[in-house]
Design a protein around this motif. Structure first.
Motif, short mmCIF file in Angstrom:
data_model
loop_
_atom_site.label_atom_id
_atom_site.label_comp_id
_atom_site.label_asym_id
_atom_site.label_seq_id
_atom_site.Cartn_x
_atom_site.Cartn_y
_atom_site.Cartn_z
N LEU A 124 0.63 -1.28 0.07
CA LEU A 124 0.02 -0.05 -0.07
C LEU A 124 0.89 1.35 0.00
N GLY A 125 2.03 1.25 0.03
CA GLY A 125 3.12 2.22 0.07
C GLY A 125 3.79 2.76 1.38
N VAL A 126 3.67 1.77 2.35
CA VAL A 126 4.18 2.19 3.68
C VAL A 126 5.71 1.38 3.58
N GLU A 127 6.58 2.22 4.19
CA GLU A 127 8.22 1.77 4.24
C GLU A 127 8.45 0.67 5.29
N LYS A 128 7.62 0.61 6.35
CA LYS A 128 8.18 -0.22 7.54
C LYS A 128 6.74 -0.64 8.12
N VAL A 129 6.98 -1.92 8.48
CA VAL A 129 5.75 -2.54 9.38
C VAL A 129 6.32 -2.63 10.65
N ALA A 130 5.47 -2.59 11.70
CA ALA A 130 5.98 -2.73 13.08
C ALA A 130 5.26 -3.78 13.51
N LEU A 131 6.02 -4.93 14.25
CA LEU A 131 5.22 -5.99 15.05
C LEU A 131 5.57 -5.79 16.42
N SER A 132 4.68 -6.28 17.14
CA SER A 132 4.84 -6.33 18.66
C SER A 132 3.99 -7.49 19.36
N SER A 133 2.95 -7.31 19.76
CA SER A 133 2.17 -8.42 20.28
C SER A 133 2.59 -9.85 19.77
N GLU A 134 2.39 -9.82 18.63
CA GLU A 134 2.79 -11.54 17.92
C GLU A 134 4.24 -11.88 18.27
N VAL A 135 4.91 -11.00 18.34
CA VAL A 135 6.62 -11.17 18.34
C VAL A 135 6.98 -11.76 19.57
N MET A 136 6.01 -11.34 20.72
CA MET A 136 6.50 -11.37 22.20
C MET A 136 6.13 -12.83 22.38
N LEU B 106 12.29 -3.82 41.57
CA LEU B 106 13.67 -4.07 42.10
C LEU B 106 14.63 -4.15 40.80
N GLY B 107 14.25 -3.65 40.09
CA GLY B 107 15.21 -3.05 38.94
C GLY B 107 15.10 -4.00 37.79
N GLY B 108 15.28 -3.40 36.43
CA GLY B 108 15.14 -4.20 35.15
C GLY B 108 14.00 -3.79 34.70
N TYR B 109 13.44 -4.39 33.76
CA TYR B 109 12.18 -3.97 33.17
C TYR B 109 11.46 -5.34 32.38
N ASP B 110 10.04 -5.07 32.42
CA ASP B 110 9.37 -6.30 32.08
C ASP B 110 8.68 -5.82 30.62
N VAL B 111 8.49 -6.71 29.83
CA VAL B 111 7.86 -6.48 28.38
C VAL B 111 6.19 -6.66 28.59
N TYR B 112 5.42 -5.66 28.02
CA TYR B 112 4.10 -5.89 28.07
C TYR B 112 3.33 -6.17 26.79
N ILE B 113 2.14 -6.63 26.56
CA ILE B 113 1.65 -6.65 25.30
C ILE B 113 0.14 -6.01 25.61
N ASN B 114 -0.59 -6.03 24.47
CA ASN B 114 -2.21 -5.58 24.62
C ASN B 114 -2.30 -4.19 25.38
N ASN B 115 -1.30 -3.28 25.27
CA ASN B 115 -1.44 -2.02 25.55
C ASN B 115 -1.39 -1.83 27.06
N GLY B 116 -0.42 -2.71 27.44
CA GLY B 116 0.35 -2.80 28.85
C GLY B 116 -0.50 -3.67 29.70
N LYS B 117 -1.55 -4.42 29.20
CA LYS B 117 -2.52 -4.97 30.14
C LYS B 117 -1.77 -6.54 30.51
N GLN B 118 -0.94 -7.07 29.63
CA GLN B 118 -0.51 -8.41 30.02
C GLN B 118 1.08 -8.61 29.76
#
Length: 253
Positions: free
Chosen positions: A95-107, A136-148
């Motif tokens: 459709l003319g988009v240069e980049k596709v962003a993946l998130s929830s599925e990748v996790m 206690l330090g570090g980071y967690d990854v979330y999906i579904n708008n930060g709900k999971q």
């Protein structure tokens, strides 16, 4: 010569342009197509558009909206939201988009990165990580708008995704989203120590000086922001804005 990219990030909710704070309370701020037209005039480096409804509702990307965005955009456009398969990614690029962003599925299914890269080319694949600080330090990854919350570690996922082959990684701080008090520089440094891929940091920018600080800390990087480019002044009046080319050059020497 490579230089820091200054990237507006637009959130789409119920077909309108919104802004959130810590991924909550989406506030309507206008029409996404009109915003793209304004960023064209202001010669933005590139643009990220994320549909925050698609994955949560389990629906396909909105191809009609994507086509309208691509037709209007005169800058490189990255689209994310509901992308789960190589075929969907191929259709979006078509459709003319240069980049596709993946998130929830990748996790939950990192191998999709390899499938999409084969379909549209590694340079067109962006993976977005939404992360939140641990107590206690570090980071967690979330999906579904930060709900999971995802069980795999942030570090493990970063390494896994990079090894599969991507064009860029975007790291979005849930804690800093819409707060406008600066990027999480410790987060940015942590990610840069783990990966060597092109990196964009999102979440927290309230002034252009925040972008300068990010570049001073990490060197040439992608600096993405939402509130900074849709609000103006202490009362957050809705006004699409973006620094001029000369202003960017002066800031990001």
């Amino acid at each position: 010569m490579l230089r820091t990219r200054v990237i507006p990030c637009l959130l789409v909710h119920n077909s309108g342009l919104v802004k959130t704070v810590k991924f909550k309370d989406p506030k309507y701020v206008g029409d996404p197509i009109n915003a793209v037209k304004i960023f064209n005039e202001k010669e933005a480096d590139e643009l990220i558009v994320l549909d925050i409804d698609a994955s949560v509702k389990g629906r396909e990307p909105d191809y009609s909206l994507i086509q309208k965005l691509a037709v209007e955009s005169r800058m490189p456009l990255c689209y994310g939201g509901g992308v789960k398969t190589a075929e969907q990614a191929r259709k979006i690029i078509g459709l003319g988009v240069e980049k596709v962003a993946l998130s929830s599925e990748v996790m939950t299914n990192p191998s999709v990165v390899l499938e999409v890269s084969k379909a549209v080319g590694t340079q067109s694949v962006v993976v977005v990580f939404d992360v939140k600080k641990k107590l206690l330090g570090g980071y967690d990854v979330y999906i579904n708008n930060g709900k999971q919350k995802i069980k795999k570690s942030f570090t493990q996922l970063l390494k896994e995704v990079e090894q599969l082959g991507i064009g860029e990684i975007v790291v979005n701080s849930i804690d800093q989203d819409g707060v406008m008090n600066g990027y999480d520089l410790a987060l940015a440094e942590t990610v840069r120590e783990i990966i060597s891929s092109p990196l964009t940091i999102l979440g927290g920018a309230g002034t252009l000086d925040d972008i300068v600080k990010l570049q001073e800390k990490l060197g040439v990087i992608g600096a993405a922001a939402g509130s900074l480019f849709v609000f103006k002044g202490p009362y957050k009046a809705v006004l699409i804005n973006y620094p001029s080319y000369d202003a960017k050059l002066a800031l990001l020497k």
